[in-house]
Write a protein that holds these residues in place. Structure first.
Motif, PDB file in Angstrom:
ATOM      1  N   THR A 199       0.892  -1.139  -0.078  1.00 22.55           N
ATOM      2  CA  THR A 199      -0.069   0.151   0.130  1.00 22.55           C
ATOM      3  C   THR A 199       1.001   1.303   0.066  1.00 22.55           C
ATOM      4  O   THR A 199       0.533   2.067  -0.609  1.00 22.55           O
ATOM      5  N   PRO A 200       1.833   1.343   0.857  1.00 21.78           N
ATOM      6  CA  PRO A 200       2.684   2.404   0.573  1.00 21.78           C
ATOM      7  C   PRO A 200       3.151   3.051  -0.973  1.00 21.78           C
ATOM      8  O   PRO A 200       3.285   3.980  -1.310  1.00 21.78           O
ATOM      9  N   ALA A 201       3.651   1.930  -1.668  1.00 21.31           N
ATOM     10  CA  ALA A 201       4.083   1.982  -2.892  1.00 21.31           C
ATOM     11  C   ALA A 201       2.816   2.430  -3.919  1.00 21.31           C
ATOM     12  O   ALA A 201       3.038   3.521  -4.750  1.00 21.31           O
ATOM     13  N   VAL A 202       1.726   1.843  -3.615  1.00 15.14           N
ATOM     14  CA  VAL A 202       0.395   2.292  -4.152  1.00 15.14           C
ATOM     15  C   VAL A 202      -0.032   3.773  -4.101  1.00 15.14           C
ATOM     16  O   VAL A 202      -0.196   4.494  -5.081  1.00 15.14           O
ATOM     17  N   GLU A 336      10.100 -10.068  -0.983  1.00 14.71           N
ATOM     18  CA  GLU A 336      11.408  -9.933  -0.668  1.00 14.71           C
ATOM     19  C   GLU A 336      11.441  -8.433  -0.423  1.00 14.71           C
ATOM     20  O   GLU A 336      12.474  -8.015   0.192  1.00 14.71           O
ATOM     21  N   ILE A 337      10.957  -7.771  -1.136  1.00 15.73           N
ATOM     22  CA  ILE A 337      11.222  -6.013  -1.060  1.00 15.73           C
ATOM     23  C   ILE A 337      10.451  -5.604   0.061  1.00 15.73           C
ATOM     24  O   ILE A 337      11.144  -4.618   0.515  1.00 15.73           O
ATOM     25  N   VAL A 338       9.182  -5.793   0.150  1.00 17.01           N
ATOM     26  CA  VAL A 338       8.514  -5.077   1.243  1.00 17.01           C
ATOM     27  C   VAL A 338       8.308  -5.642   2.484  1.00 17.01           C
ATOM     28  O   VAL A 338       8.055  -4.694   3.291  1.00 17.01           O
ATOM     29  N   GLY A 339       8.522  -6.900   2.800  1.00 19.92           N
ATOM     30  CA  GLY A 339       8.305  -7.278   3.892  1.00 19.92           C
ATOM     31  C   GLY A 339       7.060  -7.450   4.352  1.00 19.92           C
ATOM     32  O   GLY A 339       5.937  -7.273   4.059  1.00 19.92           O
ATOM     33  N   THR A 340       6.957  -6.779   6.006  1.00 21.59           N
ATOM     34  CA  THR A 340       5.740  -6.834   6.495  1.00 21.59           C
ATOM     35  C   THR A 340       4.996  -5.313   6.285  1.00 21.59           C
ATOM     36  O   THR A 340       5.730  -4.391   6.057  1.00 21.59           O
ATOM     37  N   PRO A 341       3.716  -5.068   6.523  1.00 17.20           N
ATOM     38  CA  PRO A 341       3.016  -3.990   6.307  1.00 17.20           C
ATOM     39  C   PRO A 341       3.765  -2.780   7.070  1.00 17.20           C
ATOM     40  O   PRO A 341       4.241  -3.205   8.299  1.00 17.20           O
ATOM     41  N   LEU A 345       5.616   4.071   6.728  1.00 22.48           N
ATOM     42  CA  LEU A 345       5.930   4.342   5.385  1.00 22.48           C
ATOM     43  C   LEU A 345       4.539   4.827   4.708  1.00 22.48           C
ATOM     44  O   LEU A 345       4.585   5.507   3.493  1.00 22.48           O
ATOM     45  N   LEU A 346       3.600   4.304   5.074  1.00 21.58           N
ATOM     46  CA  LEU A 346       2.218   4.704   4.385  1.00 21.58           C
ATOM     47  C   LEU A 346       1.857   6.142   4.407  1.00 21.58           C
ATOM     48  O   LEU A 346       1.610   6.517   3.619  1.00 21.58           O
ATOM     49  N   GLU A 347       2.251   6.483   5.611  1.00 20.25           N
ATOM     50  CA  GLU A 347       1.943   7.923   6.073  1.00 20.25           C
ATOM     51  C   GLU A 347       2.942   8.985   5.089  1.00 20.25           C
ATOM     52  O   GLU A 347       2.754   9.776   4.650  1.00 20.25           O
ATOM     53  N   LEU A 348       4.004   8.378   5.286  1.00 20.31           N
ATOM     54  CA  LEU A 348       5.200   9.102   4.430  1.00 20.31           C
ATOM     55  C   LEU A 348       4.852   9.106   3.005  1.00 20.31           C
ATOM     56  O   LEU A 348       5.004  10.186   2.322  1.00 20.31           O
ATOM     57  N   ALA A 349       4.357   7.930   2.605  1.00 19.00           N
ATOM     58  CA  ALA A 349       3.955   8.025   1.202  1.00 19.00           C
ATOM     59  C   ALA A 349       2.938   8.962   0.709  1.00 19.00           C
ATOM     60  O   ALA A 349       2.939   9.656  -0.518  1.00 19.00           O
ATOM     61  N   GLY A 350       2.032   9.468   1.546  1.00 22.15           N
ATOM     62  CA  GLY A 350       1.159  10.473   1.175  1.00 22.15           C
ATOM     63  C   GLY A 350       1.799  11.888   1.246  1.00 22.15           C
ATOM     64  O   GLY A 350       1.185  12.685   0.550  1.00 22.15           O
ATOM     65  N   ILE A 351       2.792  11.994   1.876  1.00 25.15           N
ATOM     66  CA  ILE A 351       3.385  13.321   2.015  1.00 25.15           C
ATOM     67  C   ILE A 351       4.485  13.450   1.022  1.00 25.15           C
ATOM     68  O   ILE A 351       4.500  14.624   0.248  1.00 25.15           O
ATOM     69  N   ARG A 364      10.094   1.438  -7.858  1.00 28.03           N
ATOM     70  CA  ARG A 364      10.437   1.132  -8.905  1.00 28.03           C
ATOM     71  C   ARG A 364      10.982  -0.325  -9.082  1.00 28.03           C
ATOM     72  O   ARG A 364      10.719  -1.077  -9.947  1.00 28.03           O
ATOM     73  N   ALA A 365      11.288  -0.989  -8.083  1.00 30.75           N
ATOM     74  CA  ALA A 365      11.207  -2.121  -7.841  1.00 30.75           C
ATOM     75  C   ALA A 365      10.275  -3.167  -7.943  1.00 30.75           C
ATOM     76  O   ALA A 365       9.931  -3.958  -8.891  1.00 30.75           O
TER      77      ALA A 365
END
Length: 401
Positions: A199-202, A336-341, A345-351, A364-365
């Protein structure tokens, strides 16, 4: 007789998290929202027949022209059902929502939804209305957007959110999202983990709502910010790797129940309400429908993290999600890239969006993994054209980081 927690745990386990068997195991459905704006004034185009121009009147004429089945409502604007089962409805602030049926292939649902959106845009444009694809209304504040749906769900939701703060009603009336619905599959808990983890990447990849009410914000997705601040008890990542099913029940029970209070009576959590009175299964089902985590379990899994998107770029989020979760090798690589939720990072993604170095690397990955997965799923599932559209979108978006 009221409800028991054991009964509700069984309901969550059997109805929301059980393995699904489908003749189309890679089925996908979409819910695309668009915000109607009067071109000449940049004010909201409202879903009232007394307005000129009126989005309802445009849809009534368009539906009659194409043979759509109009479904009237006593208090609210009509909705329309199309020949392929898709529906066009209004959201509380007059936003239009196109809801597809589940399609067996990604390219089918992309083409169907894009075609409907183009029909709507063309018809609205002839009446001076623009359907904008932004996560939040960039021109107007909440004061000029009245509640346009009067049934209990929305009047009660309005009262509840107004008792907390301003973000809730802004979310209801001024935001637009793209929801992607996917099968739970044979291993639903594994898929649930992966969906929550991406979800953070989305959020970062599909953010497009940096402006609100004529001003810039400090968020690449102001829509995401409104979700983060409207009610901590019913939003965010509802996941616990130790026992995801019990964790979701706890999330639901600890959220405030909108039917438990009013303007004159304090609201209670569903757990408190259930223990203190006669609460029915209908109350429970309604309550579940008022929870808004990033991924919501239903008869399918509903990913809710993306700002809406221009229909011409619709392939990008569909390829991103289906290419990762429906191709087994890509799913493992993504894990292997994202691990656990990661809620932080989700909050940072929106900022910061993809401008943040860590989010840029992860996005990118995952985009590359999704494109590989889409190719593995085959031309009959995701066409070369849709994969190329997605790749171009990813390159443009990530070049901004």
């Amino acid at each position: 007789m009221s409800l028991r927690e054991e009964q509700l745990l069984d309901d969550v386990r059997q109805r929301l998290f059980a393995a699904s068997e489908s003749t189309a195991p890679h089925a996908v459905g979409l819910e695309l929202e668009l915000i109607p704006i009067v071109q000449s004034t940049r004010k909201p185009a409202l879903a009232f027949r007394t307005e000129n121009p009126s989005t309802v009147d445009v849809l009534t004429r368009l539906g009659a022209q194409h043979g759509w089945r109009e479904q009237p409502s006593e208090e609210d604007p009509s909705s329309w059902q199309l020949a392929d089962g898709a529906r066009i409805t209004f959201e509380p602030g007059g936003q239009l929502e196109i809801s597809s049926t589940p399609h067996a292939t990604a390219s089918s649902v992309i083409e169907s939804t894009r075609t409907i959106a183009e029909l709507l845009r063309d018809a609205m444009a002839k009446e001076g209305i623009e359907l904008i694809a932004a996560g939040v209304d960039p021109y107007n504040d909440i004061g000029v957007v009245p509640l346009q749906l009067q049934r209990e769900r929305y009047t009660g939701m309005t009262q509840y959110f107004e008792s907390i703060g301003p973000s809730g009603v802004r979310m209801m009336r001024q935001t637009a999202a793209l929801q992607i619905n996917v099968e739970r599959g044979a291993k639903p808990l594994t898929r649930w983990l992966l969906l929550n983890a991406i979800t953070p990447a989305v959020v970062a990849l599909f953010s497009n709502s940096a402006s609100y009410a004529g001003k810039g914000t400090n968020h690449t997705s102001y829509r995401a910010h409104l979700w983060r601040t409207l009610d901590d008890s019913r939003t965010g990542i509802a996941y616990d790797e130790r026992d995801p099913v019990t964790a979701y029940l706890k999330f639901a029970l600890d959220a405030f129940a909108m039917r438990s209070g009013s303007k004159t009576r304090p609201y209670s959590t569903f757990r408190e309400w259930m223990r203190g009175g006669d609460v029915s299964l209908d109350d429970w089902y309604f309550h579940l429908s008022t929870l808004f985590p990033e991924v919501r379990p239903k008869e399918y899994f509903e990913l809710r993290s993306a700002d809406t998107i221009d229909p011409d770029s619709l392939a990008a989020p569909v390829v991103f999600v289906t290419g990762i979760i429906y191709d087994e090798r890509s799913a493992q690589r993504a894990f292997e890239i994202v691990g656990t939720p990661n809620p932080d990072l989700l909050e940072l993604a929106g900022i910061k969006g993809v401008a943040h170095p860590a989010l840029h690397r992860v996005s990118r990955a995952l985009a590359d993994i999704a494109l590989d997965g889409a190719e593995s799923l085959g031309e009959n599932y995701i066409s070369t054209r849709d994969r190329e559209t997605a790749a171009s979108y990813f390159d443009r978006k990530l070049s901004q980081g």
